[in-house]
Design a protein around this motif. Structure first.
Motif, mmCIF file in Angstrom:
data_model
loop_
_atom_site.group_PDB
_atom_site.id
_atom_site.type_symbol
_atom_site.label_atom_id
_atom_site.label_comp_id
_atom_site.label_asym_id
_atom_site.label_seq_id
_atom_site.Cartn_x
_atom_site.Cartn_y
_atom_site.Cartn_z
ATOM 1 N N ASP A 236 0.516 -0.926 -5.894
ATOM 2 C CA ASP A 236 -0.263 -0.342 -4.796
ATOM 3 C C ASP A 236 -1.685 -0.893 -4.806
ATOM 4 N N VAL B 269 5.052 3.702 -8.775
ATOM 5 C CA VAL B 269 3.864 2.848 -8.757
ATOM 6 C C VAL B 269 3.662 2.247 -10.147
ATOM 7 N N LEU C 210 6.490 -0.327 -6.913
ATOM 8 C CA LEU C 210 5.417 -0.747 -6.019
ATOM 9 C C LEU C 210 4.115 -0.990 -6.772
ATOM 10 N N ASP D 121 -3.761 -0.250 -2.373
ATOM 11 C CA ASP D 121 -4.578 0.786 -1.725
ATOM 12 C C ASP D 121 -5.655 0.166 -0.825
ATOM 13 N N ASP E 23 0.859 -1.177 0.000
ATOM 14 C CA ASP E 23 0.000 0.000 0.000
ATOM 15 C C ASP E 23 0.901 1.234 0.000
ATOM 16 N N LYS E 24 0.645 2.164 -0.919
ATOM 17 C CA LYS E 24 1.497 3.340 -1.043
ATOM 18 C C LYS E 24 1.482 4.193 0.219
ATOM 19 N N GLU F 234 4.732 5.317 2.365
ATOM 20 C CA GLU F 234 5.089 6.689 2.707
ATOM 21 C C GLU F 234 5.267 6.859 4.211
ATOM 22 N N VAL G 103 9.356 6.179 -4.741
ATOM 23 C CA VAL G 103 8.408 5.143 -5.140
ATOM 24 C C VAL G 103 8.030 5.316 -6.600
#
Length: 333
Positions: free
Chosen positions: A78, A60, A76, A80, A41-42, A46, A58
């Motif tokens: 993500d 994505v 990554l 979410d 998950d971004k 962070e 990062v």
């Protein structure tokens, strides 16, 4: 030579998973041997970069060929799937358990639908899985279900010692009851197949169960009734297997060049030997599935989560080992 793609899952984000994964992405030798892609998950990424003072950017992506695969940048995927308002280090969380499952699920999807070679997983928590509505007790069972494999094999590797397990998370009493000729034959055959896929040569050694192999029945008769007949059957079938070797000496012998691997007859028999030799560099592999999976062999460590003191060495070794055996994926079912 093209570097293998290795998926690294965040695991349970309330534990040390994000910390050890991102610290792994700061290790040059990881990028020397593979193209690592993190599944997580971004927002957690962070938060971890800030909390652990990491110099990481990062990128994505949604497909493996979109990655930069450069030291200092994390590629990554993500999902979410974490609400940061409910996020907390060191606590059992249903959303973290559900998210951990989804990271694994995505990794398997990348294997079937992209060019992924192997998966390296960080720790998940059984209680969090249950709280999140995921009815599996661990990675092996999840991956078995996702790949339609009823009974994947677990193998530990540390240095040049490889150990399979006849049984895993059952009581010692039940583990002894599972030492049966037919089960041993099945595990011997499948262990040798997997070693060949890993391009490991040598003889599979089978451990005894009782002290001194039972001393001809004085300390138990499982060797006489179950273990020796199973080994003889496999030898007659042309398999390169030897034993039983008493449990107090087999792991010492297992470091020899003639040994490809050891079949341990219950969980702690093999765990104690490998972890005593080198706790942090004992890596777990899940075999017998279309995709190979490696893993750290420690838990979520909720007690130190978020404190910036988790050691990433086991995660680093797990990724490097996944890259070493990256060609395993050519044996697609």
């Amino acid at each position: 030579m093209k570097k293998p793609y290795i998926a690294i899952t965040f695991g349970d984000v309330s534990g040390v998973g994000p910390e050890i994964v991102l610290k792994t992405c700061l290790e040059k030798r990881v990028y020397d041997v593979c193209n690592p892609v993190v599944i997580g998950d971004k927002k957690v990424f962070e938060r971890a970069v800030k909390d652990f003072n990491l110099e990481l950017k990062v990128n994505v992506i949604s497909k493996l060929n979109q990655g930069k695969y450069q030291l200092g940048t994390v590629d990554l995927i993500d999902l979410d799937n974490i609400d940061m308002n409910d996020f907390e280090y060191g606590k059992v969380s249903g959303q973290a358990g559900k998210a951990a499952y989804e990271y694994i699920e995505k990794a398997v999807d990348l294997y079937y639908n992209d060019e992924l070679n192997a998966i390296a997983t960080s720790p998940i928590n059984k209680e969090a899985l249950k709280k999140g509505g995921i009815n599996f007790i661990g990675h092996t069972e999840i991956l078995g279900s996702l790949t339609n494999v009823a009974d994947p094999l677990t193998m530990f590797e540390v240095d040049n010692l490889r150990v399979f397990f006849l049984s895993r998370h059952v009581s010692l009493r039940k583990a002894i009851d599972m030492v049966k000729k037919d089960r041993l034959i099945d595990y011997i055959e499948r262990s040798i197949i997997e070693l060949k896929k890993l391009n490991v040569k040598g003889t599979l050694y089978v451990s005894g169960l009782n002290p001194h192999n039972g001393e001809n029945g004085l300390f138990g008769d499982e060797e006489i009734k179950e273990i020796i007949p199973a080994i003889k059957h496999c030898q007659e079938e042309g398999l390169d297997v030897y034993g039983p070797i008493p449990g107090d000496s087999i792991f010492y012998k297992g470091f020899g060049e003639k040994c490809s691997g050891i079949l341990s007859l219950y969980h702690d028999q093999g765990h104690i030997a490998t972890k005593t030799y080198d706790f942090h560099r004992t890596i777990s592999l899940t075999l017998g599935m279309p995709v190979l999976r490696t893993s750290v062999d420690h838990g979520t460590a909720f007690d130190i989560a978020g404190k910036n003191i988790a050691d990433p060495i086991s995660m680093i070794e797990s990724v490097v080992l996944a890259a070493k055996y990256g060609e395993y994926s050519k044996h697609r079912n």
